[in-house]
Design an enzyme around this catalytic site. Sequence first.
Site, mmCIF file in Angstrom:
data_model
loop_
_atom_site.group_PDB
_atom_site.id
_atom_site.type_symbol
_atom_site.label_atom_id
_atom_site.label_comp_id
_atom_site.label_asym_id
_atom_site.label_seq_id
_atom_site.Cartn_x
_atom_site.Cartn_y
_atom_site.Cartn_z
ATOM 1 N N SER A 1 2.481 -1.971 -2.268
ATOM 2 C CA SER A 1 3.319 -0.872 -1.387
ATOM 3 C C SER A 1 2.552 -0.243 -0.095
ATOM 4 O O SER A 1 3.036 -0.096 1.190
ATOM 5 C CB SER A 1 3.738 1.229 -2.111
ATOM 6 O OG SER A 1 2.409 1.341 -2.838
ATOM 7 N N ARG A 2 1.967 -1.420 0.307
ATOM 8 C CA ARG A 2 0.547 -0.796 1.252
ATOM 9 C C ARG A 2 0.595 -2.118 2.622
ATOM 10 O O ARG A 2 0.672 -1.797 3.502
ATOM 11 C CB ARG A 2 -0.824 -0.746 1.439
ATOM 12 C CG ARG A 2 -1.031 0.434 0.320
ATOM 13 C CD ARG A 2 -2.953 0.370 -0.261
ATOM 14 N NE ARG A 2 -3.500 0.964 -0.984
ATOM 15 C CZ ARG A 2 -4.350 1.173 -1.347
ATOM 16 N NH1 ARG A 2 -5.294 0.722 -0.084
ATOM 17 N NH2 ARG A 2 -5.229 2.408 -1.651
ATOM 18 N N LEU B 1 2.623 -8.578 -4.032
ATOM 19 C CA LEU B 1 2.965 -7.484 -3.103
ATOM 20 C C LEU B 1 1.897 -5.880 -3.784
ATOM 21 O O LEU B 1 1.683 -5.792 -4.781
ATOM 22 C CB LEU B 1 4.584 -7.196 -4.674
ATOM 23 C CG LEU B 1 6.179 -7.957 -3.380
ATOM 24 C CD1 LEU B 1 6.578 -8.352 -5.000
ATOM 25 C CD2 LEU B 1 6.147 -6.806 -3.049
ATOM 26 N N LYS C 1 -2.054 -7.722 -11.242
ATOM 27 C CA LYS C 1 -2.285 -7.429 -9.969
ATOM 28 C C LYS C 1 -3.452 -6.690 -9.685
ATOM 29 O O LYS C 1 -5.088 -6.343 -9.574
ATOM 30 C CB LYS C 1 -1.430 -6.551 -9.271
ATOM 31 C CG LYS C 1 -1.531 -5.942 -7.729
ATOM 32 C CD LYS C 1 -1.247 -7.058 -6.734
ATOM 33 C CE LYS C 1 -2.158 -5.779 -5.392
ATOM 34 N NZ LYS C 1 -1.660 -4.867 -4.705
ATOM 35 N N GLN D 1 -8.038 -1.858 -14.380
ATOM 36 C CA GLN D 1 -7.044 -1.254 -14.456
ATOM 37 C C GLN D 1 -6.412 -1.141 -16.275
ATOM 38 O O GLN D 1 -6.522 -0.412 -16.795
ATOM 39 C CB GLN D 1 -5.584 -0.710 -13.317
ATOM 40 C CG GLN D 1 -4.907 0.119 -14.274
ATOM 41 C CD GLN D 1 -3.899 0.852 -13.444
ATOM 42 O OE1 GLN D 1 -3.340 1.645 -12.453
ATOM 43 N NE2 GLN D 1 -2.437 0.458 -13.651
ATOM 44 N N LEU E 1 8.670 1.721 -6.094
ATOM 45 C CA LEU E 1 8.617 0.291 -6.487
ATOM 46 C C LEU E 1 9.280 -0.968 -5.587
ATOM 47 O O LEU E 1 9.693 -0.498 -4.870
ATOM 48 C CB LEU E 1 10.172 0.500 -7.625
ATOM 49 C CG LEU E 1 10.116 1.656 -8.058
ATOM 50 C CD1 LEU E 1 11.514 1.701 -9.553
ATOM 51 C CD2 LEU E 1 8.910 1.722 -9.388
ATOM 52 N N HIS F 1 6.532 -3.581 -9.774
ATOM 53 C CA HIS F 1 7.110 -2.850 -10.479
ATOM 54 C C HIS F 1 8.566 -3.478 -11.236
ATOM 55 O O HIS F 1 8.213 -3.658 -13.153
ATOM 56 C CB HIS F 1 7.733 -2.033 -9.876
ATOM 57 C CG HIS F 1 6.631 -0.963 -9.273
ATOM 58 N ND1 HIS F 1 6.533 -0.955 -8.294
ATOM 59 C CD2 HIS F 1 5.441 -0.243 -9.736
ATOM 60 C CE1 HIS F 1 5.341 -0.091 -7.935
ATOM 61 N NE2 HIS F 1 4.660 0.055 -8.375
HETATM 62 O O1 PAF Z 1 -0.364 1.674 -11.946
HETATM 63 C C1 PAF Z 1 -0.687 2.950 -11.419
HETATM 64 O O2 PAF Z 1 0.790 2.774 -10.813
HETATM 65 C C2 PAF Z 1 -1.192 4.345 -11.848
HETATM 66 O O3 PAF Z 1 -2.114 3.785 -12.146
HETATM 67 C C3 PAF Z 1 -0.528 4.448 -13.317
HETATM 68 C C4 PAF Z 1 -0.596 2.926 -14.703
HETATM 69 C C5 PAF Z 1 0.952 4.369 -13.480
HETATM 70 C C6 PAF Z 1 -1.266 5.752 -13.605
HETATM 71 O O4 PAF Z 1 -0.653 6.489 -12.928
#
Ligand code: PAF
Length: 299
Positions: free
Chosen positions: A180-181, A178, A143, A147, A27, A31
């Site tokens: 994690s990379r 932000l 971000k 998705q 995290l 997050h």
């Molecule tokens: O964004 C993420 O961390 C992932 O794509 C998710 C939404 C948890 C699905 O595995």
Amino acid sequence: MRITKTFSETRMVATGQIGLVPTMGFLHEGHLSLIEAARDTNDTVVMSLFVNPLQFDREEDLARYPRDLERDVGLAAAAGADIVFAPELEEMYPGEQLTRVIVNRLSDEMEGPNRPGHFEGVATAVAKLLAGVRPDRSYFGRKDAQQLAIVKRMAAELSFPGSIVGVPIVRERDGLALSSRNIFLSPQERQDALALNRGLTAAADAAERGERAASSLINSVYAEIGAVSDLSVEYVTLASQDLVQPIDELDRPAFLALAAWSGETRLIDNVHLDRSDDGFFADRGTRLRTESVLYRGEG
Ligand code: PAF
């Protein structure tokens, strides 16, 4: 704070209105802002933590993905999560999995061609989480603009009852989105990467001043990025927020999104352009005032 391993235990422990924050762990404040948003409007905040093998197109990436449950549980609890749901593989995908959730069209552009099977893996995992946890609201970062659009469409078309909430990008003190990379960037690569936010900010300013031509907004981004010879751009696209289709004219809610490499690290970023009373409002995200937890100790 409870750690649960199964869907049924999670449903038993959660009471009242349930807010779900799906994550793959490791995290950072992006997050944590989702957890805080969920905390504001729900009785129980469930953060799921599952490194979803279906969404990795390369075995090495899956194996290398950082995992630290203790660290994540501490951060999630401090941000206001009540339950960390950390299922094993067998709970998420018992036996042979023949079902996949595919959201057509919305995966065709931007990240889709670069990451074959990725969004199918995401949509399948999220559908499973929505079906198993049954949240009233689920929280996703802006971000990952594509998705977010895919999850919204999937949840609507499959009639999942809860709502999908998009939460603004959280940026580091210097404006880098932000991720994690970010820990993989050398000081020079990081310096170079700041051009991404500068470019998007210039475009956001132009959009708010009334610029509507995609080519002009995209050129504003390139004007900044092009000045940094070590950045390698994959795409800069103005796309509609609902269908993730490239548009020539800013005439509906959209996002200006990009992917670029700084050294060996692939970064994505965007500004969402939302309708306002007198045109468009650019969601540039928020900035941390202190150093990210990503750089704390082992993290
Ligand atoms: O964004 C993420 O961390 C992932 O794509 C998710 C939404 C948890 C699905 O595995």
